[in-house]
Design a protein around this motif. Sequence first.
Motif, PDB file in Angstrom:
ATOM      1  N   ASN A  81       0.686  -1.130   0.293  1.00 19.86           N
ATOM      2  CA  ASN A  81       0.080   0.118   0.172  1.00 19.86           C
ATOM      3  C   ASN A  81       0.885   1.343   0.088  1.00 19.86           C
ATOM      4  O   ASN A  81       1.641   1.893   0.936  1.00 19.86           O
ATOM      5  N   PRO A  82       1.296   1.849  -1.429  1.00 18.19           N
ATOM      6  CA  PRO A  82       2.122   2.262  -1.154  1.00 18.19           C
ATOM      7  C   PRO A  82       1.593   4.289  -0.556  1.00 18.19           C
ATOM      8  O   PRO A  82       2.210   5.344  -0.393  1.00 18.19           O
ATOM      9  N   ALA A  83       0.535   3.846  -0.200  1.00 16.79           N
ATOM     10  CA  ALA A  83      -0.073   5.023   0.713  1.00 16.79           C
ATOM     11  C   ALA A  83       0.464   4.837   2.332  1.00 16.79           C
ATOM     12  O   ALA A  83      -0.129   6.428   3.381  1.00 16.79           O
ATOM     13  N   LEU A  84       1.557   4.387   2.742  1.00 15.28           N
ATOM     14  CA  LEU A  84       1.716   4.006   4.403  1.00 15.28           C
ATOM     15  C   LEU A  84       2.932   4.171   4.091  1.00 15.28           C
ATOM     16  O   LEU A  84       4.296   4.532   3.496  1.00 15.28           O
ATOM     17  N   PRO A  85       3.415   4.814   5.718  1.00 18.20           N
ATOM     18  CA  PRO A  85       4.392   5.211   6.521  1.00 18.20           C
ATOM     19  C   PRO A  85       5.517   3.740   6.310  1.00 18.20           C
ATOM     20  O   PRO A  85       5.450   2.651   5.979  1.00 18.20           O
ATOM     21  N   VAL A  86       6.708   4.474   5.882  1.00 14.41           N
ATOM     22  CA  VAL A  86       7.850   3.235   5.412  1.00 14.41           C
ATOM     23  C   VAL A  86       7.709   2.140   6.560  1.00 14.41           C
ATOM     24  O   VAL A  86       7.983   1.093   6.686  1.00 14.41           O
ATOM     25  N   ASP A  87       7.840   2.319   7.529  1.00 11.75           N
ATOM     26  CA  ASP A  87       7.807   1.369   9.162  1.00 11.75           C
ATOM     27  C   ASP A  87       6.400   1.228   9.050  1.00 11.75           C
ATOM     28  O   ASP A  87       6.887  -0.138  10.660  1.00 11.75           O
ATOM     29  N   ALA A  88       5.220   1.315   8.313  1.00 12.73           N
ATOM     30  CA  ALA A  88       4.115   0.700   8.394  1.00 12.73           C
ATOM     31  C   ALA A  88       4.088  -1.461   8.371  1.00 12.73           C
ATOM     32  O   ALA A  88       4.575  -0.887   6.846  1.00 12.73           O
ATOM     33  N   PRO A  89       3.606  -2.188   8.554  1.00 19.96           N
ATOM     34  CA  PRO A  89       3.004  -3.132   8.066  1.00 19.96           C
ATOM     35  C   PRO A  89       2.743  -3.127   6.739  1.00 19.96           C
ATOM     36  O   PRO A  89       1.713  -2.261   6.157  1.00 19.96           O
ATOM     37  N   PHE A  90       2.971  -3.731   5.723  1.00 21.51           N
ATOM     38  CA  PHE A  90       2.066  -3.559   4.293  1.00 21.51           C
ATOM     39  C   PHE A  90       2.651  -2.334   3.601  1.00 21.51           C
ATOM     40  O   PHE A  90       2.629  -1.945   2.471  1.00 21.51           O
ATOM     41  N   SER A  91       3.865  -2.016   3.647  1.00 22.64           N
ATOM     42  CA  SER A  91       4.362  -0.393   3.346  1.00 22.64           C
ATOM     43  C   SER A  91       4.763  -0.729   2.337  1.00 22.64           C
ATOM     44  O   SER A  91       5.243  -2.194   1.984  1.00 22.64           O
ATOM     45  N   GLU A  92       5.575  -0.254   1.098  1.00 25.70           N
ATOM     46  CA  GLU A  92       6.412  -0.290   0.103  1.00 25.70           C
ATOM     47  C   GLU A  92       7.847  -0.872   0.830  1.00 25.70           C
ATOM     48  O   GLU A  92       8.269  -2.043   0.394  1.00 25.70           O
ATOM     49  N   ALA A  93       8.138  -0.686   2.016  1.00 27.60           N
ATOM     50  CA  ALA A  93       8.704  -1.038   2.154  1.00 27.60           C
ATOM     51  C   ALA A  93       9.040  -2.789   3.255  1.00 27.60           C
ATOM     52  O   ALA A  93       9.917  -2.851   2.649  1.00 27.60           O
ATOM     53  N   HIS A  94       7.862  -2.750   3.340  1.00 29.80           N
ATOM     54  CA  HIS A  94       7.670  -4.603   4.009  1.00 29.80           C
ATOM     55  C   HIS A  94       7.350  -5.305   2.536  1.00 29.80           C
ATOM     56  O   HIS A  94       8.375  -5.754   2.937  1.00 29.80           O
ATOM     57  N   TYR A  95       7.326  -4.471   1.943  1.00 31.59           N
ATOM     58  CA  TYR A  95       7.166  -5.184   0.469  1.00 31.59           C
ATOM     59  C   TYR A  95       8.656  -5.615  -0.072  1.00 31.59           C
ATOM     60  O   TYR A  95       8.848  -7.046  -0.475  1.00 31.59           O
TER      61      TYR A  95
END
Length: 200
Positions: A81-95
């Motif tokens: 979910n590109p709307a989530l902050p970097v440290d959130a589950p399901f963010s771009e960084a998590h992916y």
Amino acid sequence: MALPIITADERLREKQGVKLVLLGKSGIGKTSQLKTLPEASTLFVDLEAGDLAVKDWRGDCVRPSTWPEFRDLVVFLAGPNPALPVDAPFSEAHYRHVCERYGDPGQLAKYDTYFVDSITVLARLALIWAKTQPQAYSERTGKPDTRGAYGLLGSELIGALTHLQHARGKHVVFVAILDERLDDFNRKVFVPQIEGAKTA
């Protein structure tokens, strides 16, 4: 930059996915419904470790055994979910982190359906994890805070299931056990067997 309007023809050409919950009393045959799905294009997310009823079903399965493992699986299956902050589950960084572990997400293209059995067990895994988090302890006394743990359980479970529902173009089947109870008026009712429901 033009407004990214999706025309009716484009929308109708998109691959659609059905999202559903399969509810029933224990032992009624919910897991057995997996046998009605194509083996080559269905991924069985086996949380129950109770695949005896479908041992002759020859499709692929995964068996996450902890809440963090399930969250990683969800972002891999449904994307970020590109709307989530970097440290959130399901963010771009998590992916990106999960793709480094699991490999090319293109391997999921062959699956049309994710069959998740069951939300009942998943909630137990989430609660075990939630009880170890800072929110499960009182800031004032440092003692366990049951309300904090159940609050975290609820937000985590809803977040993960909602994210998986947004797996574009995939069918997602969630399985849950139904319990038979009596309500305040002594009437028989059926409610999903999910941790935290009794404290809601």
